[in-house]
Design a protein around this motif. Structure first.
Motif, PDB file in Angstrom:
ATOM      1  N   ALA A 150       0.575  -1.289  -0.175  1.00  0.00           N
ATOM      2  CA  ALA A 150       0.129  -0.022   0.092  1.00  0.00           C
ATOM      3  C   ALA A 150       0.878   1.287   0.009  1.00  0.00           C
ATOM      4  O   ALA A 150       0.543   2.095  -0.666  1.00  0.00           O
ATOM      5  CB  ALA A 150      -1.109  -0.064   1.197  1.00  0.00           C
ATOM      6  N   ALA A 151       1.992   1.183   0.731  1.00  0.00           N
ATOM      7  CA  ALA A 151       2.876   2.370   0.839  1.00  0.00           C
ATOM      8  C   ALA A 151       3.612   2.677  -0.378  1.00  0.00           C
ATOM      9  O   ALA A 151       3.647   3.625  -0.875  1.00  0.00           O
ATOM     10  CB  ALA A 151       3.925   2.085   1.880  1.00  0.00           C
ATOM     11  N   VAL A 152       3.933   1.667  -1.127  1.00  0.00           N
ATOM     12  CA  VAL A 152       4.663   1.589  -2.393  1.00  0.00           C
ATOM     13  C   VAL A 152       3.659   2.146  -3.467  1.00  0.00           C
ATOM     14  O   VAL A 152       3.895   2.976  -4.354  1.00  0.00           O
ATOM     15  CB  VAL A 152       5.090   0.223  -2.911  1.00  0.00           C
ATOM     16  CG1 VAL A 152       5.386   0.320  -4.454  1.00  0.00           C
ATOM     17  CG2 VAL A 152       6.151  -0.295  -1.851  1.00  0.00           C
ATOM     18  N   ALA A 153       2.450   1.703  -3.486  1.00  0.00           N
ATOM     19  CA  ALA A 153       1.418   2.009  -4.484  1.00  0.00           C
ATOM     20  C   ALA A 153       0.889   3.511  -4.258  1.00  0.00           C
ATOM     21  O   ALA A 153       1.040   4.379  -5.247  1.00  0.00           O
ATOM     22  CB  ALA A 153       0.147   1.239  -4.355  1.00  0.00           C
ATOM     23  N   PHE A 154       1.039   3.849  -3.217  1.00  0.00           N
ATOM     24  CA  PHE A 154       0.631   5.417  -2.624  1.00  0.00           C
ATOM     25  C   PHE A 154       1.733   6.371  -2.952  1.00  0.00           C
ATOM     26  O   PHE A 154       1.380   7.157  -3.735  1.00  0.00           O
ATOM     27  CB  PHE A 154       0.371   5.261  -1.106  1.00  0.00           C
ATOM     28  CG  PHE A 154      -0.147   6.811  -0.684  1.00  0.00           C
ATOM     29  CD1 PHE A 154      -1.182   7.323  -0.705  1.00  0.00           C
ATOM     30  CD2 PHE A 154       1.052   7.525  -0.128  1.00  0.00           C
ATOM     31  CE1 PHE A 154      -1.514   8.707  -0.476  1.00  0.00           C
ATOM     32  CE2 PHE A 154       0.445   9.023   0.170  1.00  0.00           C
ATOM     33  CZ  PHE A 154      -0.556   9.504   0.105  1.00  0.00           C
ATOM     34  N   ILE A 155       2.947   5.996  -2.832  1.00  0.00           N
ATOM     35  CA  ILE A 155       3.929   7.074  -2.909  1.00  0.00           C
ATOM     36  C   ILE A 155       4.223   7.331  -4.421  1.00  0.00           C
ATOM     37  O   ILE A 155       4.696   8.341  -5.026  1.00  0.00           O
ATOM     38  CB  ILE A 155       5.396   6.547  -2.190  1.00  0.00           C
ATOM     39  CG1 ILE A 155       6.291   7.803  -2.236  1.00  0.00           C
ATOM     40  CG2 ILE A 155       5.995   5.432  -2.472  1.00  0.00           C
ATOM     41  CD1 ILE A 155       5.612   9.137  -1.476  1.00  0.00           C
ATOM     42  N   TYR A 156       4.274   6.095  -5.278  1.00  0.00           N
ATOM     43  CA  TYR A 156       4.280   6.244  -6.681  1.00  0.00           C
ATOM     44  C   TYR A 156       3.460   6.945  -7.282  1.00  0.00           C
ATOM     45  O   TYR A 156       3.548   7.618  -8.361  1.00  0.00           O
ATOM     46  CB  TYR A 156       4.487   4.650  -7.647  1.00  0.00           C
ATOM     47  CG  TYR A 156       6.060   4.396  -7.361  1.00  0.00           C
ATOM     48  CD1 TYR A 156       7.184   4.872  -7.737  1.00  0.00           C
ATOM     49  CD2 TYR A 156       6.575   3.335  -6.360  1.00  0.00           C
ATOM     50  CE1 TYR A 156       8.408   4.605  -7.774  1.00  0.00           C
ATOM     51  CE2 TYR A 156       7.787   3.015  -6.180  1.00  0.00           C
ATOM     52  CZ  TYR A 156       8.797   3.684  -6.803  1.00  0.00           C
ATOM     53  OH  TYR A 156      10.248   3.085  -6.903  1.00  0.00           O
ATOM     54  N   GLY A 157       2.012   6.612  -6.845  1.00  0.00           N
ATOM     55  CA  GLY A 157       0.871   7.322  -7.241  1.00  0.00           C
ATOM     56  C   GLY A 157       1.122   8.962  -7.186  1.00  0.00           C
ATOM     57  O   GLY A 157       0.800   9.716  -8.027  1.00  0.00           O
ATOM     58  N   ILE A 158       1.634   9.369  -5.837  1.00  0.00           N
ATOM     59  CA  ILE A 158       1.866  10.553  -5.757  1.00  0.00           C
ATOM     60  C   ILE A 158       2.946  11.301  -6.742  1.00  0.00           C
ATOM     61  O   ILE A 158       2.811  12.352  -7.049  1.00  0.00           O
ATOM     62  CB  ILE A 158       2.254  10.957  -4.364  1.00  0.00           C
ATOM     63  CG1 ILE A 158       1.087  10.649  -3.353  1.00  0.00           C
ATOM     64  CG2 ILE A 158       3.243  12.247  -3.909  1.00  0.00           C
ATOM     65  CD1 ILE A 158       0.375  11.902  -3.214  1.00  0.00           C
ATOM     66  N   TYR A 159       3.934  10.450  -6.688  1.00  0.00           N
ATOM     67  CA  TYR A 159       5.084  10.773  -7.636  1.00  0.00           C
ATOM     68  C   TYR A 159       4.711  10.980  -9.089  1.00  0.00           C
ATOM     69  O   TYR A 159       4.935  12.124  -9.747  1.00  0.00           O
ATOM     70  CB  TYR A 159       6.210   9.836  -7.561  1.00  0.00           C
ATOM     71  CG  TYR A 159       7.530  10.375  -8.456  1.00  0.00           C
ATOM     72  CD1 TYR A 159       8.318  11.552  -7.729  1.00  0.00           C
ATOM     73  CD2 TYR A 159       8.008   9.513  -9.345  1.00  0.00           C
ATOM     74  CE1 TYR A 159       9.211  11.931  -8.218  1.00  0.00           C
ATOM     75  CE2 TYR A 159       9.432  10.165  -9.723  1.00  0.00           C
ATOM     76  CZ  TYR A 159       9.971  11.367  -9.232  1.00  0.00           C
ATOM     77  OH  TYR A 159      10.969  11.697  -9.813  1.00  0.00           O
ATOM     78  N   ASP A 160       3.731  10.057  -9.474  1.00  0.00           N
ATOM     79  CA  ASP A 160       3.325  10.149 -10.896  1.00  0.00           C
ATOM     80  C   ASP A 160       2.524  11.554 -10.991  1.00  0.00           C
ATOM     81  O   ASP A 160       2.640  12.166 -12.065  1.00  0.00           O
ATOM     82  CB  ASP A 160       2.542   8.984 -11.317  1.00  0.00           C
ATOM     83  CG  ASP A 160       2.142   8.781 -12.555  1.00  0.00           C
ATOM     84  OD1 ASP A 160       2.813   9.417 -13.376  1.00  0.00           O
ATOM     85  OD2 ASP A 160       1.205   8.187 -13.266  1.00  0.00           O
ATOM     86  N   LEU A 161       1.869  11.899 -10.071  1.00  0.00           N
ATOM     87  CA  LEU A 161       0.796  12.957 -10.182  1.00  0.00           C
ATOM     88  C   LEU A 161       1.669  14.183 -10.031  1.00  0.00           C
ATOM     89  O   LEU A 161       1.325  15.224 -11.018  1.00  0.00           O
ATOM     90  CB  LEU A 161       0.020  12.929  -8.911  1.00  0.00           C
ATOM     91  CG  LEU A 161      -1.105  14.206  -8.794  1.00  0.00           C
ATOM     92  CD1 LEU A 161      -2.159  14.019 -10.038  1.00  0.00           C
ATOM     93  CD2 LEU A 161      -1.694  14.106  -7.393  1.00  0.00           C
ATOM     94  N   ILE A 162       2.914  14.315  -9.184  1.00  0.00           N
ATOM     95  CA  ILE A 162       3.561  15.391  -9.329  1.00  0.00           C
ATOM     96  C   ILE A 162       4.479  15.699 -10.639  1.00  0.00           C
ATOM     97  O   ILE A 162       4.504  16.662 -11.145  1.00  0.00           O
ATOM     98  CB  ILE A 162       4.550  15.424  -8.126  1.00  0.00           C
ATOM     99  CG1 ILE A 162       4.010  15.410  -6.737  1.00  0.00           C
ATOM    100  CG2 ILE A 162       5.695  16.461  -8.530  1.00  0.00           C
ATOM    101  CD1 ILE A 162       4.801  14.991  -5.666  1.00  0.00           C
ATOM    102  N   ILE A 163       4.928  14.421 -11.269  1.00  0.00           N
ATOM    103  CA  ILE A 163       5.627  14.611 -12.541  1.00  0.00           C
ATOM    104  C   ILE A 163       4.632  15.127 -13.791  1.00  0.00           C
ATOM    105  O   ILE A 163       4.972  15.789 -14.351  1.00  0.00           O
ATOM    106  CB  ILE A 163       6.258  13.415 -12.995  1.00  0.00           C
ATOM    107  CG1 ILE A 163       7.222  12.989 -11.787  1.00  0.00           C
ATOM    108  CG2 ILE A 163       6.841  13.043 -14.292  1.00  0.00           C
ATOM    109  CD1 ILE A 163       8.505  13.772 -11.773  1.00  0.00           C
TER     110      ILE A 163
END
Length: 340
Positions: A150-163
């Motif tokens: 869940a942590a991995v999915a969450f943080i990469y989703g945030i990063y994708d959004l920022i990028i």
């Protein structure tokens, strides 16, 4: 900026000496005279006629220190972004710029008792909020607990959004509210889940439908390539799965092309792609595969986490020729080019 910690008999402080004259600034007065949620409480002291800022950190732990013996799990990572958003929104009411927040793990503190994060806000600090949040997210990725899916999915989703769209508070807030740890990807248009969180395998398809990989492997197709047949052998051990019974999963590109047509095969987590890896670390349209004159080319589509060929990240939007047995990695998912 030099960081100092001071302890007296009752309190612990983070000490910062401002580099500019902020004694009479509006932001200084706002922080000095108000307790703002999600911010470290601050008081002013004068030492040798120089203004020094004392931030209360009693009972709190610096996130950077926390990562010395711990990995960041889903709960603390999610709360960190909730409180960043809340701090900025709270600060707007007191005319504080988003650039005043020090978004560095050494200056962000975890309040274990209340399960909250507190930020350091320096009056008239000349930060760059967009760049600082991107850098902070990249740092968090290095400390994330990779066993906490869940942590991995969450943080990469945030990063994708920022990028992809920049750090827009409204978008990030909506992402946090809508994120469900049990589902990595949900198709809102069709009303069903493409991938259950703990049992996800790649699928092939586009807006016309989805084909399961086992169906593709057994399908009868016309020859898409005159002389060679290319595909990918996916190492399932590199997929975020609980069950890893299969050591590899073979996907043939010509089968996808004969089913859906087109000049190239798109790879990503969106259902619009020809080959779908429904995992949050993969960009919506991560890469493209071209087969031209009997040769295979891979092109990274400016993905967040990159496409690697034989250990080297390839430049975005440039076709790179691949040979049989080349190792291609899409954001951690390992695949070998196969040809027959």
């Amino acid at each position: 900026m030099e960081k100092r910690i001071y302890h007296d008999s009752k309190m612990a402080y983070l000490i910062i000496e401002p580099q500019t004259d902020i004694k009479s600034s509006l932001s200084m007065n706002m922080l000095k005279n108000n307790k703002i949620q999600c911010l470290l409480d601050m008081e002013c002291r004068y030492i040798d006629n120089n203004l020094v800022l004392y931030y209360e950190i009693q009972g709190l732990q610096c996130i950077k220190d926390y990562t010395t013996g711990n990995k960041l799990d889903y709960n603390i990572t999610r709360q960190l972004y909730i409180d960043i958003v809340q701090a900025v929104l709270n600060g707007e009411e007191f005319f504080l710029s988003e650039n005043f927040y020090v978004l560095d793990l050494e200056y962000i503190y975890w309040d274990k008792k209340n399960s909250r994060v507190k930020l350091c806000c320096i009056p008239e600090w000349q930060g760059d909020f967009q760049s600082d949040v991107k850098k902070l997210t990249e740092d968090i990725i290095t400390y994330i607990d990779n066993n906490d899916k869940a942590a991995v999915a969450f943080i990469y989703g945030i990063y994708d959004l920022i990028i992809s769209s920049g750090f827009v508070l409204k978008d990030v807030n909506e992402y946090i509210k809508g994120f469900t740890p049990d589902i990595l990807y949900k198709d809102n248009n069709k009303g069903h889940c493409v991938a259950e969180y703990d049992n996800v395998m790649p699928v092939c398809g586009n807006e016309e439908g989805i084909i399961k990989t086992e169906d593709i492997q057994n399908s009868e197709t016309k020859n898409f390539i005159d002389t060679k047949k290319y595909g990918l052998k996916v190492e399932t051990s590199s997929l975020p799965l609980k069950s890893k019974d299969k050591k590899t999963l073979t996907i043939w590109f010509e089968d996808i092309c004969n089913k859906f047509g087109g000049d190239y095969i798109s790879i990503g987590r969106s259902e619009d792609c020809g080959l779908v890896f429904p995992y949050s670390q993969i960009s919506r349209c991560h890469a493209r595969v071209y087969i031209e004159n009997g040769k295979l080319y891979i092109e990274d589509n400016s993905s967040s986490n990159g496409t690697y060929v034989n250990g080297e990240r390839i430049p975005a939007n440039i076709k790179i020729m691949c040979n049989n047995n080349d190792l291609v990695i899409f954001a951690g998912i390992k695949c070998h080019v196969i040809c027959k």
